[in-house]
Design a protein around this motif. Structure first.
Motif, PDB file in Angstrom:
ATOM      1  N   GLY A 253      -8.528   5.818   4.813  1.00 13.73           N
ATOM      2  CA  GLY A 253      -7.915   6.882   5.604  1.00 13.73           C
ATOM      3  C   GLY A 253      -8.916   7.739   6.346  1.00 13.73           C
ATOM      4  N   GLU A 254     -10.185   7.630   5.978  1.00 10.25           N
ATOM      5  CA  GLU A 254     -11.219   8.489   6.569  1.00 10.25           C
ATOM      6  C   GLU A 254     -11.798   7.903   7.867  1.00 10.25           C
ATOM      7  OE1 GLU A 254     -11.720  11.436   5.631  1.00 10.25           O
ATOM      8  OE2 GLU A 254     -13.692  12.008   6.376  1.00 10.25           O
ATOM      9  N   LEU A 255     -11.583   6.601   8.058  1.00  7.94           N
ATOM     10  CA  LEU A 255     -12.151   5.920   9.236  1.00  7.94           C
ATOM     11  C   LEU A 255     -11.803   6.629  10.544  1.00  7.94           C
ATOM     12  CD1 LEU A 255     -11.423   2.154   8.582  1.00  7.94           C
ATOM     13  CD2 LEU A 255     -13.679   3.167   8.923  1.00  7.94           C
ATOM     14  N   LYS A 256     -10.522   6.989  10.665  1.00 11.98           N
ATOM     15  CA  LYS A 256     -10.042   7.550  11.935  1.00 11.98           C
ATOM     16  C   LYS A 256     -10.635   8.922  12.201  1.00 11.98           C
ATOM     17  CE  LYS A 256      -5.724   9.231   9.797  1.00 11.98           C
ATOM     18  NZ  LYS A 256      -6.000   8.638   8.451  1.00 11.98           N
ATOM     19  N   LEU A 272     -10.569  -4.140   0.822  1.00  8.93           N
ATOM     20  CA  LEU A 272     -10.087  -4.501  -0.511  1.00  8.93           C
ATOM     21  C   LEU A 272      -8.681  -3.980  -0.707  1.00  8.93           C
ATOM     22  CD1 LEU A 272     -13.095  -3.632  -2.847  1.00  8.93           C
ATOM     23  CD2 LEU A 272     -12.223  -5.910  -2.306  1.00  8.93           C
ATOM     24  N   SER A 273      -7.831  -4.808  -1.295  1.00  9.39           N
ATOM     25  CA  SER A 273      -6.504  -4.322  -1.664  1.00  9.39           C
ATOM     26  C   SER A 273      -6.121  -4.867  -3.034  1.00  9.39           C
ATOM     27  CB  SER A 273      -5.462  -4.724  -0.623  1.00  9.39           C
ATOM     28  OG  SER A 273      -4.224  -4.171  -1.037  1.00  9.39           O
ATOM     29  N   THR A 274      -6.393  -4.049  -4.046  1.00  6.93           N
ATOM     30  CA  THR A 274      -6.038  -4.451  -5.419  1.00  6.93           C
ATOM     31  C   THR A 274      -5.051  -3.472  -6.041  1.00  6.93           C
ATOM     32  OG1 THR A 274      -7.736  -3.160  -6.595  1.00  6.93           O
ATOM     33  CG2 THR A 274      -8.416  -5.311  -5.724  1.00  6.93           C
ATOM     34  N   GLN A 275      -4.678  -2.419  -5.281  1.00  5.52           N
ATOM     35  CA  GLN A 275      -3.882  -1.345  -5.869  1.00  5.52           C
ATOM     36  C   GLN A 275      -2.558  -1.238  -5.137  1.00  5.52           C
ATOM     37  OE1 GLN A 275      -5.278   0.522  -8.615  1.00  5.52           O
ATOM     38  NE2 GLN A 275      -6.768  -1.147  -8.431  1.00  5.52           N
ATOM     39  N   GLU A 276      -1.490  -1.484  -5.868  1.00  7.35           N
ATOM     40  CA  GLU A 276      -0.180  -1.517  -5.224  1.00  7.35           C
ATOM     41  C   GLU A 276       0.159  -0.216  -4.485  1.00  7.35           C
ATOM     42  OE1 GLU A 276       2.989  -2.582  -7.852  1.00  7.35           O
ATOM     43  OE2 GLU A 276       4.313  -3.039  -6.175  1.00  7.35           O
ATOM     44  N   HIS A 277      -0.176   0.927  -5.108  1.00  2.00           N
ATOM     45  CA  HIS A 277       0.249   2.195  -4.507  1.00  2.00           C
ATOM     46  C   HIS A 277      -0.440   2.503  -3.178  1.00  2.00           C
ATOM     47  CE1 HIS A 277      -3.305   3.364  -6.769  1.00  2.00           C
ATOM     48  NE2 HIS A 277      -3.289   4.564  -6.255  1.00  2.00           N
ATOM     49  N   VAL A 278      -1.533   1.807  -2.861  1.00 10.69           N
ATOM     50  CA  VAL A 278      -2.183   2.044  -1.561  1.00 10.69           C
ATOM     51  C   VAL A 278      -2.230   0.768  -0.706  1.00 10.69           C
ATOM     52  CG1 VAL A 278      -3.527   4.062  -2.254  1.00 10.69           C
ATOM     53  CG2 VAL A 278      -4.449   1.771  -2.669  1.00 10.69           C
ATOM     54  N   ASN A 279      -1.546  -0.259  -1.161  1.00 12.88           N
ATOM     55  CA  ASN A 279      -1.588  -1.543  -0.454  1.00 12.88           C
ATOM     56  C   ASN A 279      -1.153  -1.394   1.013  1.00 12.88           C
ATOM     57  OD1 ASN A 279      -1.777  -4.384  -0.096  1.00 12.88           O
ATOM     58  ND2 ASN A 279       0.412  -4.584  -0.508  1.00 12.88           N
ATOM     59  N   LEU A 280      -0.016  -0.738   1.229  1.00 11.85           N
ATOM     60  CA  LEU A 280       0.487  -0.625   2.596  1.00 11.85           C
ATOM     61  C   LEU A 280      -0.443   0.213   3.458  1.00 11.85           C
ATOM     62  CD1 LEU A 280       4.349  -0.217   2.190  1.00 11.85           C
ATOM     63  CD2 LEU A 280       3.034  -2.217   2.980  1.00 11.85           C
ATOM     64  N   SER A 281      -0.981   1.300   2.874  1.00 13.93           N
ATOM     65  CA  SER A 281      -1.829   2.158   3.706  1.00 13.93           C
ATOM     66  C   SER A 281      -3.149   1.488   4.055  1.00 13.93           C
ATOM     67  CB  SER A 281      -2.038   3.541   3.081  1.00 13.93           C
ATOM     68  OG  SER A 281      -1.953   3.493   1.711  1.00 13.93           O
ATOM     69  N   ILE A 282      -3.740   0.721   3.144  1.00 18.78           N
ATOM     70  CA  ILE A 282      -5.001   0.062   3.506  1.00 18.78           C
ATOM     71  C   ILE A 282      -4.733  -1.031   4.554  1.00 18.78           C
ATOM     72  CG2 ILE A 282      -5.115  -1.688   1.639  1.00 18.78           C
ATOM     73  CD1 ILE A 282      -8.063   0.324   3.040  1.00 18.78           C
ATOM     74  N   ARG A 283      -3.597  -1.670   4.435  1.00 21.35           N
ATOM     75  CA  ARG A 283      -3.270  -2.697   5.440  1.00 21.35           C
ATOM     76  C   ARG A 283      -3.034  -2.043   6.809  1.00 21.35           C
ATOM     77  NH1 ARG A 283      -2.899  -7.702   3.364  1.00 21.35           N
ATOM     78  NH2 ARG A 283      -2.910  -7.831   1.094  1.00 21.35           N
ATOM     79  N   GLY A 284      -2.505  -0.832   6.785  1.00 22.44           N
ATOM     80  CA  GLY A 284      -2.362  -0.066   8.026  1.00 22.44           C
ATOM     81  C   GLY A 284      -3.737   0.222   8.630  1.00 22.44           C
ATOM     82  N   VAL A 289      -8.222  -1.019  12.800  1.00 20.56           N
ATOM     83  CA  VAL A 289      -9.549  -1.505  13.231  1.00 20.56           C
ATOM     84  C   VAL A 289      -9.448  -2.834  13.972  1.00 20.56           C
ATOM     85  CG1 VAL A 289     -10.914  -0.206  11.557  1.00 20.56           C
ATOM     86  CG2 VAL A 289     -10.072  -2.476  10.922  1.00 20.56           C
ATOM     87  N   VAL A 290      -8.468  -3.639  13.607  1.00 20.68           N
ATOM     88  CA  VAL A 290      -8.274  -4.907  14.314  1.00 20.68           C
ATOM     89  C   VAL A 290      -7.901  -4.629  15.776  1.00 20.68           C
ATOM     90  CG1 VAL A 290      -6.762  -6.940  14.481  1.00 20.68           C
ATOM     91  CG2 VAL A 290      -7.769  -6.297  12.274  1.00 20.68           C
ATOM     92  N   ALA A 291      -7.097  -3.577  15.975  1.00 17.36           N
ATOM     93  CA  ALA A 291      -6.713  -3.210  17.342  1.00 17.36           C
ATOM     94  C   ALA A 291      -7.929  -2.820  18.177  1.00 17.36           C
ATOM     95  CB  ALA A 291      -5.709  -2.061  17.300  1.00 17.36           C
ATOM     96  N   ARG A 292      -9.041  -2.462  17.512  1.00 17.19           N
ATOM     97  CA  ARG A 292     -10.282  -2.124  18.230  1.00 17.19           C
ATOM     98  C   ARG A 292     -11.279  -3.279  18.209  1.00 17.19           C
ATOM     99  NH1 ARG A 292      -7.002   2.090  16.312  1.00 17.19           N
ATOM    100  NH2 ARG A 292      -7.211   3.872  17.705  1.00 17.19           N
ATOM    101  N   GLY A 293     -10.813  -4.447  17.799  1.00 15.38           N
ATOM    102  CA  GLY A 293     -11.664  -5.636  17.892  1.00 15.38           C
ATOM    103  C   GLY A 293     -12.354  -6.070  16.615  1.00 15.38           C
ATOM    104  N   ALA A 294     -12.140  -5.345  15.502  1.00 11.43           N
ATOM    105  CA  ALA A 294     -12.843  -5.693  14.258  1.00 11.43           C
ATOM    106  C   ALA A 294     -12.425  -7.078  13.752  1.00 11.43           C
ATOM    107  CB  ALA A 294     -12.549  -4.645  13.187  1.00 11.43           C
ATOM    108  N   ASN A 295     -13.334  -7.680  12.988  1.00 12.55           N
ATOM    109  CA  ASN A 295     -13.089  -8.985  12.387  1.00 12.55           C
ATOM    110  C   ASN A 295     -12.785  -8.750  10.904  1.00 12.55           C
ATOM    111  OD1 ASN A 295     -13.074 -11.722  11.894  1.00 12.55           O
ATOM    112  ND2 ASN A 295     -15.311 -11.936  11.915  1.00 12.55           N
TER     113      ASN A 295
END
Ligand code: F6R
Length: 357
Positions: A253-256, A272-284, A289-295
């Motif tokens: 969440g700090e990236l932006k 990394l996504s190992t925690q259900e309670h933050v799974n959706l937010s990390i995928r967000g 970052v993908v929208a800015r070209g990240a791999n």
């Protein structure tokens, strides 16, 4: 001796399942439960706040250890970088207990804090791999990591051993307060050792990830939320110290709030996504970052995986996920360093134990 291994680091990564099983044996009671010296548990449970002091990888272990102790034993924990604490001491609670985490037991920055807090009359527990080390001798109590000698400069098996010992300390302290965990820690540590065996058997896959994402890059980011963020910090430290790739661990969440400006076409992002309670937010965050070209290289845990994930970890108890999630990051760093022709076991500018402040 490193035997048939090309490097101590690879040998020490592979030893992790054995180390976890050894730790369980060492802290096991006859009836299969876990035990820690009564005087240590009394010191933990009579304190009103725990101050964890450490450096580098051991500091990263402390961040995860805080989750165990606060979550299970319900004691507030602060984690401090040793070299900061010594000249910027926070206001201490009325009954503090200090826990020093140090593989070598010789880190001068940590020792400086130990000397300071002993002068103030506070109690200290050292968690170390080296019996008879300075931090062990000068503290009131010691818990050993039983990881065997760690020769490679980059710490691997000591980190997972630190997490295992911290989990045992937290669980036994919780029991001492009449709070039982929702799972059987002995059993879970066994499952973790087995999962580590599986991961250590997947080196080709780790090497492929290193080739795909890290062979020519200038920089890399590790992102995660909650404990995945702490594992990301450790993954970034491993990568930078042995491969010299500029790597940073960030809370998703700090990236932006600034760092996202660094994302260019092809910038590797290991998420990394190992925690259900933050799974959706990390995928967000990954989408941002993908929208800015990240791999993106998403490493998820079984049960949370999605189609495009690059690697899926075996399923284990969520709070203990860092013990398993760090293993691919260690291996990816190893292969990245190898491919870039770096001296894996003896990276430039670094010493195994840092005995100067
Ligand atoms: C990283 C590494 C260092 C040490 C740090 C603390 O791989 O090895 O960051 O973790 O110097 O050392 P110890 O744990 O011996 O106090």
């Amino acid at each position: 001796e490193k035997g048939t291994y090309p490097h101590y680091m690879l040998k020490e990564i592979d030893e992790q399942p054995v180390v976890i099983r050894r730790i369980v044996e060492k802290y096991r009671t006859e009836n299969g439960g876990l035990t820690v010296d009564k005087e240590i548990i009394d010191a933990v449970n009579s304190s009103d706040r725990i101050y964890i002091i450490a450096a580098g990888t051991s500091y990263h272990a402390g961040l995860v250890g805080k989750q165990f102790i606060e979550g299970w034993a319900k004691i507030p924990v602060e984690v401090h970088i040793a070299s900061e604490f010594s000249y910027n001491m926070p206001l201490l609670s009325a009954k503090p207990l200090f826990i020093f985490i140090s593989q070598s037991g010789e880190t001068a920055d940590s020792r400086a804090v130990l000397v300071q807090i002993k002068e103030l009359g506070h109690k200290a527990l050292t968690i170390t791999n080296v019996p008879g080390s300075t931090l062990s001798r000068e503290a009131d109590f010691t818990m050993l990591l039983h990881a065997g000698p760690e020769i490679a400069v980059a710490s691997t098996k000591a980190y997972t051993a630190q997490l295992a010992v911290l989990s045992i300390l937290a669980a036994v302290a919780a029991n001492g307060k009449g709070q039982s965990l929702e799972f059987d820690l002995t059993k879970e540590l066994g499952i973790i050792a087995n999962a580590m065996d599986v991961l250590c058997g997947q080196k080709e896959e780790m090497e492929a990830i290193a080739t795909e994402y890290l062979s020519t890059t200038r920089n890399a980011f590790f992102i995660g939320r909650s404990v995945d963020y702490y594992v990301g910090l450790e993954g970034a430290l491993k990568l930078k110290e042995i491969s010299y790739i500029q790597a940073e661990g960030f809370a998703g969440g700090e990236l932006k709030h600034g760092t996202i400006a660094l994302i260019e076409n092809g910038t590797p992002i290991i998420a990394l996504s190992t925690q259900e309670h933050v799974n959706l937010s990390i995928r967000g965050n990954v989408k941002e970052v993908v929208a800015r070209g990240a791999n993106p290289c998403i490493i998820s845990m079984k049960g949370l995986e999605e189609e495009d994930d690059r690697f899926v970890l075996p399923s284990i108890q969520a709070e203990l996920a860092p013990l398993v999630a760090v293993v691919p990051l260690q291996l990816i760093s190893y292969y990245a360093a190898l491919h870039r022709g770096c001296d894996v076991d003896k990276p430039r500018n670094l010493a195994k134990s840092v005995t100067v402040e």
